[in-house]
Design a protein around this motif. Sequence first.
Motif, PDB file in Angstrom:
ATOM      1  N   LEU A  90     -33.711  51.007   4.658  1.00 38.74           N
ATOM      2  CA  LEU A  90     -33.200  49.664   4.920  1.00 38.74           C
ATOM      3  C   LEU A  90     -33.848  48.651   3.977  1.00 38.74           C
ATOM      4  N   HIS A  91     -33.026  47.796   3.370  1.00 35.30           N
ATOM      5  CA  HIS A  91     -33.475  46.738   2.472  1.00 35.30           C
ATOM      6  C   HIS A  91     -32.842  45.417   2.895  1.00 35.30           C
ATOM      7  N   TYR A  92     -33.417  44.341   2.430  1.00 38.14           N
ATOM      8  CA  TYR A  92     -32.823  43.012   2.614  1.00 38.14           C
ATOM      9  C   TYR A  92     -33.026  42.213   1.339  1.00 38.14           C
ATOM     10  N   ILE A  93     -32.273  41.142   1.216  1.00 39.62           N
ATOM     11  CA  ILE A  93     -32.421  40.251   0.064  1.00 39.62           C
ATOM     12  C   ILE A  93     -33.167  39.012   0.550  1.00 39.62           C
ATOM     13  N   ASP A  94     -34.304  38.745  -0.072  1.00 41.52           N
ATOM     14  CA  ASP A  94     -35.118  37.611   0.378  1.00 41.52           C
ATOM     15  C   ASP A  94     -34.603  36.298  -0.212  1.00 41.52           C
ATOM     16  N   GLY A  95     -35.260  35.219   0.120  1.00 38.43           N
ATOM     17  CA  GLY A  95     -34.847  33.886  -0.314  1.00 38.43           C
ATOM     18  C   GLY A  95     -34.884  33.682  -1.817  1.00 38.43           C
ATOM     19  N   ASP A  96     -35.629  34.513  -2.526  1.00 33.22           N
ATOM     20  CA  ASP A  96     -35.710  34.420  -3.982  1.00 33.22           C
ATOM     21  C   ASP A  96     -34.717  35.347  -4.680  1.00 33.22           C
ATOM     22  N   GLY A  97     -33.877  36.028  -3.899  1.00 36.50           N
ATOM     23  CA  GLY A  97     -32.891  36.934  -4.482  1.00 36.50           C
ATOM     24  C   GLY A  97     -33.444  38.300  -4.835  1.00 36.50           C
ATOM     25  N   MET A  98     -34.617  38.629  -4.298  1.00 36.23           N
ATOM     26  CA  MET A  98     -35.219  39.938  -4.558  1.00 36.23           C
ATOM     27  C   MET A  98     -34.766  40.918  -3.480  1.00 36.23           C
ATOM     28  N   LEU A  99     -34.527  42.143  -3.894  1.00 36.03           N
ATOM     29  CA  LEU A  99     -34.189  43.219  -2.978  1.00 36.03           C
ATOM     30  C   LEU A  99     -35.508  43.786  -2.455  1.00 36.03           C
ATOM     31  N   VAL A 100     -35.690  43.777  -1.138  1.00 33.98           N
ATOM     32  CA  VAL A 100     -36.979  44.141  -0.548  1.00 33.98           C
ATOM     33  C   VAL A 100     -36.790  45.279   0.451  1.00 33.98           C
ATOM     34  N   ASN A 101     -37.643  46.297   0.342  1.00 29.25           N
ATOM     35  CA  ASN A 101     -37.642  47.390   1.305  1.00 29.25           C
ATOM     36  C   ASN A 101     -38.195  46.852   2.620  1.00 29.25           C
ATOM     37  N   SER A 102     -37.459  47.032   3.717  1.00 30.42           N
ATOM     38  CA  SER A 102     -37.854  46.472   5.014  1.00 30.42           C
ATOM     39  C   SER A 102     -39.117  47.095   5.587  1.00 30.42           C
ATOM     40  N   ILE A 103     -39.432  48.318   5.219  1.00 28.72           N
ATOM     41  CA  ILE A 103     -40.616  48.995   5.766  1.00 28.72           C
ATOM     42  C   ILE A 103     -41.844  48.753   4.884  1.00 28.72           C
ATOM     43  N   THR A 104     -41.717  49.041   3.593  1.00 24.89           N
ATOM     44  CA  THR A 104     -42.872  48.938   2.691  1.00 24.89           C
ATOM     45  C   THR A 104     -43.070  47.533   2.142  1.00 24.89           C
ATOM     46  N   LEU A 105     -42.042  46.700   2.242  1.00 25.33           N
ATOM     47  CA  LEU A 105     -42.015  45.338   1.695  1.00 25.33           C
ATOM     48  C   LEU A 105     -42.113  45.323   0.169  1.00 25.33           C
ATOM     49  N   GLU A 106     -41.829  46.460  -0.460  1.00 31.53           N
ATOM     50  CA  GLU A 106     -41.793  46.523  -1.924  1.00 31.53           C
ATOM     51  C   GLU A 106     -40.566  45.748  -2.415  1.00 31.53           C
ATOM     52  N   ALA A 107     -40.798  44.835  -3.341  1.00 32.74           N
ATOM     53  CA  ALA A 107     -39.715  44.013  -3.887  1.00 32.74           C
ATOM     54  C   ALA A 107     -39.221  44.620  -5.195  1.00 32.74           C
ATOM     55  N   HIS A 108     -37.912  44.576  -5.387  1.00 30.42           N
ATOM     56  CA  HIS A 108     -37.281  45.088  -6.598  1.00 30.42           C
ATOM     57  C   HIS A 108     -36.540  43.936  -7.276  1.00 30.42           C
ATOM     58  N   ALA A 109     -36.706  43.805  -8.570  1.00 32.08           N
ATOM     59  CA  ALA A 109     -36.146  42.679  -9.322  1.00 32.08           C
ATOM     60  C   ALA A 109     -34.760  42.973  -9.892  1.00 32.08           C
ATOM     61  N   ASP A 110     -34.105  44.026  -9.417  1.00 35.52           N
ATOM     62  CA  ASP A 110     -32.827  44.435  -9.999  1.00 35.52           C
ATOM     63  C   ASP A 110     -31.783  43.323 -10.040  1.00 35.52           C
ATOM     64  N   LEU A 111     -31.593  42.629  -8.937  1.00 37.48           N
ATOM     65  CA  LEU A 111     -30.572  41.579  -8.893  1.00 37.48           C
ATOM     66  C   LEU A 111     -30.924  40.436  -9.843  1.00 37.48           C
ATOM     67  N   SER A 112     -32.178  40.031  -9.879  1.00 38.81           N
ATOM     68  CA  SER A 112     -32.610  38.968 -10.790  1.00 38.81           C
ATOM     69  C   SER A 112     -32.398  39.382 -12.245  1.00 38.81           C
ATOM     70  N   GLU A 113     -32.722  40.638 -12.554  1.00 36.93           N
ATOM     71  CA  GLU A 113     -32.529  41.131 -13.918  1.00 36.93           C
ATOM     72  C   GLU A 113     -31.052  41.131 -14.297  1.00 36.93           C
ATOM     73  N   LEU A 114     -30.195  41.509 -13.363  1.00 38.66           N
ATOM     74  CA  LEU A 114     -28.755  41.494 -13.641  1.00 38.66           C
ATOM     75  C   LEU A 114     -28.256  40.079 -13.901  1.00 38.66           C
ATOM     76  N   TYR A 115     -28.723  39.117 -13.109  1.00 45.71           N
ATOM     77  CA  TYR A 115     -28.304  37.725 -13.324  1.00 45.71           C
ATOM     78  C   TYR A 115     -28.767  37.221 -14.688  1.00 45.71           C
ATOM     79  N   CYS A 116     -30.003  37.531 -15.061  1.00 45.17           N
ATOM     80  CA  CYS A 116     -30.502  37.134 -16.386  1.00 45.17           C
ATOM     81  C   CYS A 116     -29.646  37.747 -17.480  1.00 45.17           C
ATOM     82  N   MET A 117     -29.348  39.013 -17.329  1.00 43.60           N
ATOM     83  CA  MET A 117     -28.541  39.715 -18.322  1.00 43.60           C
ATOM     84  C   MET A 117     -27.132  39.124 -18.396  1.00 43.60           C
ATOM     85  N   LYS A 118     -26.585  38.755 -17.260  1.00 44.11           N
ATOM     86  CA  LYS A 118     -25.243  38.169 -17.232  1.00 44.11           C
ATOM     87  C   LYS A 118     -25.185  36.928 -18.124  1.00 44.11           C
TER      88      LYS A 118
END
Length: 188
Positions: A90-118
Motif C-alpha cells: 500500500l502506498h499514498y501520495i503525500d502533500g508534496d506529490g511523493m509516492l510513499v510506502n504506507s508501512i515503511t514510509l519510504e518516499a519515492h520521487a517517481d512522480l516528481s521526476e516525471l513532472y520535471c521531465m514533462k
Amino acid sequence: MKPLGKPHTLTALEALSHRTTLTASTKAIFDTIRNRYELECQFEQFLKITGCDQFECIWQYYTHHNIYINLILITDNAVHLFKFNNYHGLHYIDGDGMLVNSITLEAHADLSELYCMKYSVINVMPETSTQLPVYTKCIMMNESFELDVHSYNGDILTKKQIIPYLERLRRASKKKKKKQHNQRCLIK
C-alpha cells in the motif's frame, strides 16, 4: 518501433559478475539496472500484444539531471513518458506529490521526476510540435501494488490497467489518422 536493447552497462556487469566478486555498491547498481531492464522487457510485450509497437519509442532515457525514464512513446497525437517500477504494498501520495510506502514510509520521487521531465520535453520540442500534449504515467508492474483510495491516481497505472490504456492510445491514434485521411480526400 525501435526494439528495446540491453543496456551496455548491464552487459558489462553481467560479464564481470561471472569473472569476479562485485563490490556491494557495484552489485546494487547491477541489480537496479537488471530490474529496470526486466520491467522494460515486460512492457515491450504489452506494446506488442496491443499493436502499439508501431509507435515511435525511445527506450532508457537519462536526463542530464540523472532522471531515468524507461520509455518515451510518441504517437500521432501525444508524447507519453513512462517510468516503470516494481513497488509492492500500500502506498499514498503525500502533500508534496511523493509516492510513499504506507508501512515503511519510504518516499519515492517517481512522480516528481516525471513532472520535471514533462516540462523539459515541452521546452525542447520544436515549435511545430508544441501542440502535442505530453502525458506522464508511473507504471506499477507488481500486482501487489495498491494506491490509497484517498490519493489521486491519474498519473499511476497498475499492471491490470496497462493493456486497456495502451489499447486506448492505439484507438486514439487510428481515429486521428482516419480523420486526416478523410480531410485529404475532401481537399482533392
